[in-house]
Design an enzyme around this catalytic site. Structure first.
Site, PDB file in Angstrom:
ATOM      1  N   LYS A 252       0.890  -1.222   0.063  1.00 13.98           N
ATOM      2  CA  LYS A 252      -0.081   0.076   0.008  1.00 13.98           C
ATOM      3  C   LYS A 252       0.969   1.210   0.038  1.00 13.98           C
ATOM      4  CE  LYS A 252      -3.121   2.808   3.022  1.00 13.98           C
ATOM      5  NZ  LYS A 252      -3.523   2.633   4.431  1.00 13.98           N
TER       6      LYS A 252
ATOM      7  N   GLU B  71      -9.447   4.005   2.546  1.00 15.71           N
ATOM      8  CA  GLU B  71      -9.118   3.936   1.010  1.00 15.71           C
ATOM      9  C   GLU B  71      -7.853   3.102   0.704  1.00 15.71           C
ATOM     10  OE1 GLU B  71      -5.610   5.187   2.922  1.00 15.71           O
ATOM     11  OE2 GLU B  71      -7.541   5.799   3.341  1.00 15.71           O
TER      12      GLU B  71
ATOM     13  N   ASP C 234     -11.956   7.455   4.103  1.00 14.30           N
ATOM     14  CA  ASP C 234     -10.683   7.122   4.844  1.00 14.30           C
ATOM     15  C   ASP C 234     -10.258   5.672   4.983  1.00 14.30           C
ATOM     16  OD1 ASP C 234      -8.549   7.858   6.277  1.00 14.30           O
ATOM     17  OD2 ASP C 234      -9.520   7.972   8.291  1.00 14.30           O
TER      18      ASP C 234
ATOM     19  N   ARG D 232      -7.547  -0.218   1.489  1.00 13.09           N
ATOM     20  CA  ARG D 232      -8.168  -1.420   0.687  1.00 13.09           C
ATOM     21  C   ARG D 232      -8.712  -1.259  -0.533  1.00 13.09           C
ATOM     22  NH1 ARG D 232     -12.282  -1.593   5.752  1.00 13.09           N
ATOM     23  NH2 ARG D 232     -10.562  -0.449   6.621  1.00 13.09           N
TER      24      ARG D 232
ATOM     25  N   ASP E 100       1.631   6.638   5.407  1.00 14.75           N
ATOM     26  CA  ASP E 100       0.762   5.753   4.985  1.00 14.75           C
ATOM     27  C   ASP E 100       1.133   4.898   3.663  1.00 14.75           C
ATOM     28  OD1 ASP E 100      -1.667   4.528   5.592  1.00 14.75           O
ATOM     29  OD2 ASP E 100      -2.903   5.826   4.325  1.00 14.75           O
TER      30      ASP E 100
ATOM     31  N   ASP F  98      -2.318  10.513   3.353  1.00 14.07           N
ATOM     32  CA  ASP F  98      -3.678  10.333   3.734  1.00 14.07           C
ATOM     33  C   ASP F  98      -4.547  11.492   4.407  1.00 14.07           C
ATOM     34  OD1 ASP F  98      -6.201   8.968   3.788  1.00 14.07           O
ATOM     35  OD2 ASP F  98      -5.632   7.648   5.214  1.00 14.07           O
TER      36      ASP F  98
ATOM     37  N   LYS G 266      -9.545  13.361   8.601  1.00 17.61           N
ATOM     38  CA  LYS G 266      -9.158  13.073   9.672  1.00 17.61           C
ATOM     39  C   LYS G 266      -8.922  14.277  10.444  1.00 17.61           C
ATOM     40  CE  LYS G 266      -5.981   9.410   7.800  1.00 17.61           C
ATOM     41  NZ  LYS G 266      -6.474   8.377   8.636  1.00 17.61           N
TER      42      LYS G 266
END
Length: 496
Positions: A266, A350, A348, A352, A289, A271, A278
């Site tokens: 990933k 995201e 959020d 996956r 991230d 993010d 967030k």
């Protein structure tokens, strides 16, 4: 730092600093006793004065001991236990390294062959020692006006018994490659997000491929992703000015007929959470991230340095998750590369979404096994803290191999269940699947989501949200994990 192995009596070696262990109660092992005898009991005399009790991590530096070729002797406490744990060994080595870094000598000899470590032979002990020392040397001062002072210590010799010399040399070689991979992973993770974006990572991949003939790179841009039907992947990136990239790195170290192992990382380079934004506090750490992709990079670097006789495909799912007028909204429905539709209830969640399309893309390589690595859920930090990575998958043998690799590398994971009951939390009234499963078992339902796209091969998922970086304060920074675990898994497969 250069690491060498040498089978010779430590008391005869010419060096700036000789490091020996002292047990609690001022106990000397066979090696330390030989050094003490060579200097006519000078070490015993120092200990009798009470300057060092031998407690774990205590240190005492002695200069110019007659009878030794070493300029200094560094005594380090090994505690009262007959066998050290991995953690105790790391503390001991860290204490010794802290002293060595401040000395003027350009080399040192570690004469610690007498130390016994639970469950570890000479190879395993050396791996931990060298990785701890090399990792302790890491610095990231690229953006500081005042750079760190160069350290005098450049070479470290590992004293060992003649029977263990080959194993110690092999361990040092493996450990240095893993440490180099960890440093690469840390560098990428610590870079600021205005520099480290998907296109930057693509250039890093191209740079690696230029340096290694048996590594090929392909970068899939927005147009290609659209042609492939990667609707979930593209949905994450559509709110950002930075274009997404799926980076494909193909290493051919084995036979052409060997099925590859596939690592999927990933790579969300920043993010914000998107429209489901967030909180501002601590959002700067969302540059980490992309540490899943960074750890795949680092593992590949270790594999390249060791030239492991395996085939390895690395797929990096890189995008930036930003809010804008073009950003994905909660309630949007997208079609993934697999054809399954996804209702996006929270933008959020995201990671996956980029991973599910990348897992589908992995099918074309007909892999032996696929492992995805992601800073996926805050729930994993709640469950396991910052010491252990979460592990799930659809193949018991693969899970056990990864658990064993983590134990061997001292980079542990813990298996979480993927029972069918959890899958029901992802039911959507409007699409094939929702991208979140509610507040309960968030790490597991994230794994359940990914499992729907990994049915055609043996698959495992590592959630490294708690282990990929250290939060807050002066110690903030990427850890380089799980490069040791992943490299050990591939070492075990290659028998190198």
């Amino acid at each position: 730092m250069e690491f060498l192995a040498k089978s010779a009596r430590p008391e005869t070696l010419k060096t700036a600093t000789l490091v020996i262990a002292v047990g609690e109660g001022r106990k000397l092992g066979e090696t330390a006793t030989a050094v003490d005898n060579a200097c006519s009991g000078a070490i015993s005399a120092l200990l009798k004065r009470g300057d060092l009790a031998g407690k774990l991590g205590q240190t005492l530096l002695a200069h110019n001991l007659a009878g030794l070729k070493a300029e200094r002797v560094l005594l380090v406490g090994s505690g009262k236990d007959a066998e050290l744990s991995d953690r105790q060994l790391r503390k001991l080595i860290g204490a010794a390294h802290a002293v060595l870094k401040g000395l003027g000598g350009g080399d040192a000899v570690l004469a610690l062959q007498d130390l016994a470590v639970k469950g570890r032979d000479a190879y395993g002990k050396t791996r931990l020692i060298v990785e701890t020392l090399a990792d302790g040397d890491y610095q990231f001062d690229r953006f500081k006006s005042q750079k760190a002072e160069p350290r005098a210590l450049k070479k470290l010799t590992l004293s060992c018994d003649k029977a263990d010399l080959a194993d110690v040399e092999r361990a040092a070689r493996h450990a240095q490659a893993i440490a180099a991979g960890m440093a690469f992973t840390k560098d990428l993770g610590n870079l600021p997000p205005n520099l480290c974006h998907p296109s930057y990572l693509a250039e890093e991949a191209r740079g690696l491929a230029k340096a290694h003939k048996n590594l090929k790179v392909e970068v899939l841009d927005e147009k290609k992703l659209k042609e492939l039907g990667a609707g979930a992947f593209l949905a994450v990136a559509q709110g950002s000015e930075q274009p997404p990239r799926m980076i494909v790195l193909n290493y051919q170290g084995g036979k052409k007929t060997d099925k590859p192992f596939v690592l999927v990382g990933k790579g969300i380079t920043f993010d914000t959470g998107g429209i489901s934004i967030k909180p501002a506090a601590g959002m700067d750490e969302m540059k980490y991230d992309m540490c899943g992709a960074a750890s795949v990079f680092g593992t590949l670097k270790a594999v390249l340095e060791l030239q492991l006789p395996i085939n390895l495909v690395c797929l990096l799912a890189c995008a930036e998750n930003m809010p804008s007028g073009r950003a994905t909204r909660p309630g949007d429905i997208v079609t993934s590369m697999s054809g399954q539709t996804v209702e996006i209830l929270n933008t959020d969640a995201e990671g996956r979404l980029v991973l599910c399309d990348t897992l589908t893309y992995a099918e074309r390589f007909k892999p032996q096994a696929v492992i995805d690595i992601a800073t996926l859920t805050g729930a994993c930090i709640v469950a396991l803290g910052g010491n252990t990575s979460g592990l799930m998958g659809n193949d018991d043998e693969l899970i056990q191999q990864l658990l064993a690799a983590g134990q061997s590398a001292d980079d542990r994971a813990w298996q979480l269940p993927l029972f069918d009951e959890y899958q029901e939390q992802l039911d959507s009234p409007f699409a094939d699947i929702a991208n979140i499963g509610g507040p309960k078992a968030g790490t597991i339902t994230a794994g359940c989501f990914l499992s729907r796209f990994a049915k055609k091969y043996h698959w495992a998922h590592l959630d490294i949200a708690g282990t990929a970086w250290i939060s807050g304060g002066k110690e903030k920074g990427a850890t380089g994990r799980p490069v040791p675990l992943l490299t050990q898994y591939l070492l075990d497969r290659s028998q190198a």
